[in-house]
Write a protein that holds these residues in place. Structure first.
Motif, PDB file in Angstrom:
ATOM      1  N   GLY A 295      34.933  13.068  26.742  1.00  5.35           N
ATOM      2  CA  GLY A 295      35.731  14.147  27.322  1.00  5.35           C
ATOM      3  C   GLY A 295      36.913  14.503  26.440  1.00  5.35           C
ATOM      4  N   LEU A 296      37.566  13.490  25.888  1.00  7.07           N
ATOM      5  CA  LEU A 296      38.697  13.726  24.988  1.00  7.07           C
ATOM      6  C   LEU A 296      38.248  14.459  23.737  1.00  7.07           C
ATOM      7  CD1 LEU A 296      41.606  13.316  23.988  1.00  7.07           C
ATOM      8  CD2 LEU A 296      40.929  11.017  23.225  1.00  7.07           C
ATOM      9  N   LYS A 297      37.154  14.022  23.157  1.00  7.89           N
ATOM     10  CA  LYS A 297      36.700  14.639  21.901  1.00  7.89           C
ATOM     11  C   LYS A 297      36.343  16.103  22.096  1.00  7.89           C
ATOM     12  CE  LYS A 297      33.999  13.738  17.759  1.00  7.89           C
ATOM     13  NZ  LYS A 297      33.907  15.181  17.446  1.00  7.89           N
ATOM     14  N   ARG A 298      35.763  16.462  23.221  1.00  3.13           N
ATOM     15  CA  ARG A 298      35.425  17.864  23.482  1.00  3.13           C
ATOM     16  C   ARG A 298      36.685  18.726  23.506  1.00  3.13           C
ATOM     17  NH1 ARG A 298      32.827  19.156  28.483  1.00  3.13           N
ATOM     18  NH2 ARG A 298      32.153  21.089  27.476  1.00  3.13           N
ATOM     19  N   VAL A 299      37.740  18.233  24.149  1.00  3.65           N
ATOM     20  CA  VAL A 299      38.994  18.985  24.193  1.00  3.65           C
ATOM     21  C   VAL A 299      39.594  19.097  22.793  1.00  3.65           C
ATOM     22  CG1 VAL A 299      41.359  18.991  25.081  1.00  3.65           C
ATOM     23  CG2 VAL A 299      39.462  18.385  26.598  1.00  3.65           C
ATOM     24  N   VAL A 300      39.609  17.974  22.071  1.00  2.00           N
ATOM     25  CA  VAL A 300      40.156  17.960  20.710  1.00  2.00           C
ATOM     26  C   VAL A 300      39.420  18.962  19.826  1.00  2.00           C
ATOM     27  CG1 VAL A 300      40.361  16.572  18.604  1.00  2.00           C
ATOM     28  CG2 VAL A 300      41.043  15.607  20.809  1.00  2.00           C
ATOM     29  N   ASP A 301      38.100  18.953  19.887  1.00  2.00           N
ATOM     30  CA  ASP A 301      37.310  19.822  19.019  1.00  2.00           C
ATOM     31  C   ASP A 301      37.572  21.297  19.323  1.00  2.00           C
ATOM     32  OD1 ASP A 301      36.243  17.645  17.756  1.00  2.00           O
ATOM     33  OD2 ASP A 301      34.312  17.708  18.807  1.00  2.00           O
ATOM     34  N   PHE A 302      37.683  21.643  20.595  1.00  2.00           N
ATOM     35  CA  PHE A 302      37.914  23.047  20.909  1.00  2.00           C
ATOM     36  C   PHE A 302      39.316  23.489  20.492  1.00  2.00           C
ATOM     37  CE2 PHE A 302      39.178  26.736  23.307  1.00  2.00           C
ATOM     38  CZ  PHE A 302      38.113  27.583  23.056  1.00  2.00           C
ATOM     39  N   VAL A 303      40.315  22.668  20.755  1.00  2.00           N
ATOM     40  CA  VAL A 303      41.681  23.013  20.350  1.00  2.00           C
ATOM     41  C   VAL A 303      41.748  23.212  18.838  1.00  2.00           C
ATOM     42  CG1 VAL A 303      44.041  22.125  20.161  1.00  2.00           C
ATOM     43  CG2 VAL A 303      42.827  21.999  22.344  1.00  2.00           C
ATOM     44  N   HIS A 304      41.103  22.337  18.096  1.00  2.00           N
ATOM     45  CA  HIS A 304      41.069  22.490  16.636  1.00  2.00           C
ATOM     46  C   HIS A 304      40.369  23.788  16.224  1.00  2.00           C
ATOM     47  CE1 HIS A 304      41.676  17.925  15.640  1.00  2.00           C
ATOM     48  NE2 HIS A 304      42.810  18.575  15.801  1.00  2.00           N
ATOM     49  N   SER A 305      39.344  24.168  16.952  1.00  2.00           N
ATOM     50  CA  SER A 305      38.616  25.382  16.597  1.00  2.00           C
ATOM     51  C   SER A 305      39.486  26.620  16.699  1.00  2.00           C
ATOM     52  CB  SER A 305      37.381  25.555  17.492  1.00  2.00           C
ATOM     53  OG  SER A 305      37.731  26.046  18.779  1.00  2.00           O
ATOM     54  N   GLN A 306      40.565  26.536  17.481  1.00  2.00           N
ATOM     55  CA  GLN A 306      41.477  27.669  17.629  1.00  2.00           C
ATOM     56  C   GLN A 306      42.702  27.555  16.727  1.00  2.00           C
ATOM     57  OE1 GLN A 306      40.173  30.214  19.336  1.00  2.00           O
ATOM     58  NE2 GLN A 306      38.475  28.748  19.466  1.00  2.00           N
ATOM     59  N   GLY A 307      42.696  26.596  15.820  1.00  2.00           N
ATOM     60  CA  GLY A 307      43.754  26.499  14.822  1.00  2.00           C
ATOM     61  C   GLY A 307      44.979  25.734  15.246  1.00  2.00           C
ATOM     62  N   ALA A 308      44.956  25.146  16.426  1.00  2.00           N
ATOM     63  CA  ALA A 308      46.108  24.365  16.887  1.00  2.00           C
ATOM     64  C   ALA A 308      45.900  22.888  16.563  1.00  2.00           C
ATOM     65  CB  ALA A 308      46.313  24.542  18.387  1.00  2.00           C
ATOM     66  N   LYS A 309      46.985  22.146  16.535  1.00  2.00           N
ATOM     67  CA  LYS A 309      46.926  20.697  16.434  1.00  2.00           C
ATOM     68  C   LYS A 309      47.045  20.124  17.839  1.00  2.00           C
ATOM     69  CE  LYS A 309      46.835  20.967  11.942  1.00  2.00           C
ATOM     70  NZ  LYS A 309      45.562  20.741  11.215  1.00  2.00           N
ATOM     71  N   ILE A 310      46.591  18.886  17.993  1.00  2.00           N
ATOM     72  CA  ILE A 310      46.569  18.310  19.322  1.00  2.00           C
ATOM     73  C   ILE A 310      47.032  16.860  19.308  1.00  2.00           C
ATOM     74  CG2 ILE A 310      44.097  17.729  19.114  1.00  2.00           C
ATOM     75  CD1 ILE A 310      43.925  18.382  22.187  1.00  2.00           C
ATOM     76  N   ALA A 311      47.837  16.535  20.317  1.00  2.00           N
ATOM     77  CA  ALA A 311      48.349  15.175  20.506  1.00  2.00           C
ATOM     78  C   ALA A 311      47.902  14.664  21.866  1.00  2.00           C
ATOM     79  CB  ALA A 311      49.876  15.170  20.418  1.00  2.00           C
ATOM     80  N   ILE A 312      48.034  13.381  22.057  1.00  2.00           N
ATOM     81  CA  ILE A 312      47.795  12.794  23.374  1.00  2.00           C
ATOM     82  C   ILE A 312      48.980  11.929  23.724  1.00  2.00           C
ATOM     83  CG2 ILE A 312      46.528  10.783  22.460  1.00  2.00           C
ATOM     84  CD1 ILE A 312      44.750  10.989  25.001  1.00  2.00           C
TER      85      ILE A 312
END
Length: 438
Positions: free
Chosen positions: A126-143
């Motif tokens: 579930g985490l990886k799916r969110v990470v991958d989509f956020v990256h696809s839109q050019g943003a960085k992601i933290a947890i």
């Protein structure tokens, strides 16, 4: 997909579905002296954010709560829609909501978690799916990794509201864990609030505290494998690490209680354990409550002086960014919210850090709604053109923060970044699919 690529619609690599590779929210002239600091890149170790606008972590209480389900605590399609939309709308960094490192560390049974081991777990997937989509839109992601401590096992806020209460504890029938709510100290006197709002915690043994440290490290390792860009340690708002910091809630007599050194030991050990497990070039964030707002209520409590003292040892802990919030550790806190009530705290801590010759970055959060005000927070007023051009990663010396974090404003206005760019006269990139409307 190949023919689309040949026509200039390039897909984001690594996804099992098609979406163009986007990068909305980035200034088209990032090094121009005319570009306000809010839309200039921010480099933290080897991570570069395209702007200084961050999504603060917001609990959504939207995960599976059944403890017998393999999907308990896993992020869902809801989180892709919620966080992915903010990434689509141009933020520099998305911080995923407080994610518990142990099952009993969730605020509610519906909170996210990352305690299941292995990359085949539903929590990891579930985490990886969110990470991958956020990256696809050019943003960085933290947890944000967290443990709720004595404020755990409560119901989602709207459930409490429907019962006419501000908070309502979660019974076992609702997926709660009334007999395994923990804190630095235990007993009825350590209940956050009387009645049926919270459970009385039991005191963690020294060995269990050490297990908490290991749990943070294990969750951090999984987060890195999922592609997270940075990690924030949740040491604020009266959750477990915050409870250990405060002499009001920490009455321990072992190595984790008493002096400032002992009360900060758990936080220092968690930071060291995470720093040892994540890549050397990955930043590490920390959120704290700068004060408990307990002036006149207790002889000793966590206040600005202790926060400043802690801030000055952060470089030794490998922490690069301090996210400054406040309150949340005692029901008798007295807070009078106004526009700058937390911004002033961040500004004072940042000033102390700079006067000490340190470079720890500081984030401001709380009641930030207007673009011009947000811009001024990171701009300062004495940043000359030459310095602005040569040191594009540095905010003004009298700025109050290096980045801003927004939460509720993004719930009200998901396109706040685009609105801010228009207000400030900044030309930015937009997602391909939205180009006709921005």
């Amino acid at each position: 997909m190949g023919s689309l690529g040949n026509n200039g619609v390039l897909p984001r690599e690594g996804l099992p579905y098609f979406t163009p590779a986007n990068n909305g929210g980035a200034s088209t002239s990032p090094t121009s002296p005319e570009t306000p600091t809010l839309f200039r890149p921010l480099q933290i170790r080897q991570l570069t954010l395209k702007n200084r606008i961050m999504v603060a972590p917001m609990c959504m209480y939207s995960c599976e709560s059944d403890p017998s389900s393999p999907s308990v605590g896993a992020l869902t399609d809801y989180h892709i829609a919620h966080l992915g939309h903010l990434a689509l709308k141009g933020v520099g960094l998305v911080i995923i909501e407080a994610t518990s490192v142990q099952a009993n560390g969730r605020i509610s049974p519906h909170d996210s978690g990352l305690w299941q081991q292995g990359t085949e777990s539903e929590q990891f997937k579930g985490l990886k799916r969110v990470v991958d989509f956020v990256h696809s839109q050019g943003a960085k992601i933290a947890i944000q990794l967290a443990h709720a401590g004595r404020k755990a096992s409560t119901m989602p806020p709207w459930v409490a509201a429907e019962a006419g209460k501000r908070s309502l504890r979660a019974e076992e029938a609702a997926g709660g864990w009334p007999h395994d709510v923990v804190g630095p100290s235990g007993g009825e006197e350590q209940i956050w609030a009387p009645g049926d709002a919270f459970w009385a915690p039991r005191e963690l043994s020294t060995a269990e505290v050490e297990d908490v440290v290991k749990a943070f490290a294990q969750s951090a390792e999984l987060a890195v494998k999922a592609g997270i860009d940075t990690i924030e340690i949740h040491g604020a708002h009266g959750y477990l690490l915050s409870q250990f910091l405060s002499p009001v809630t920490n009455k321990r007599t072992d190595k984790y209680g008493g002096s400032f050194e002992n009360r900060t030991r758990l936080l220092r050990e968690v930071a060291a354990a995470i720093r040892a497990i994540i890549p050397a070039d990955m930043p590490l964030f920390l959120r704290i409550s700068a004060t408990e707002w307990l002036d006149g209520k207790f002889e000793g409590f966590w206040d600005m002086e202790e926060s400043i003292k802690l801030a000055k040892i952060l470089p030794d802990l490998g922490i690069d960014f301090l996210d400054v919030s406040s309150g949340g550790n005692h029901k008798n806190q007295t807070i009078e919210p106004h526009t700058n009530y937390q911004i002033d705290l961040a500004g004072r801590i940042r000033k102390e850090i700079r006067q000490a010759g340190q470079k720890t970055l500081v984030g401001a959060v709380g009641l930030i709604t207007e673009a011009k005000a947000a811009s001024q927070l990171v701009q300062g007023s004495d940043l000359d053109v030459e310095a602005h051009t040569a040191e594009s990663m540095v905010a003004g010396s009298n700025a109050q923060a290096d980045a801003v974090l927004l939460a509720r404003q993004f719930l009200r206005q998901a396109d706040w970044v685009y609105h801010a760019a228009r207000t400030l006269g900044v030309k930015i990139t937009v997602p391909k699919q939205l180009g006709r409307a921005v």
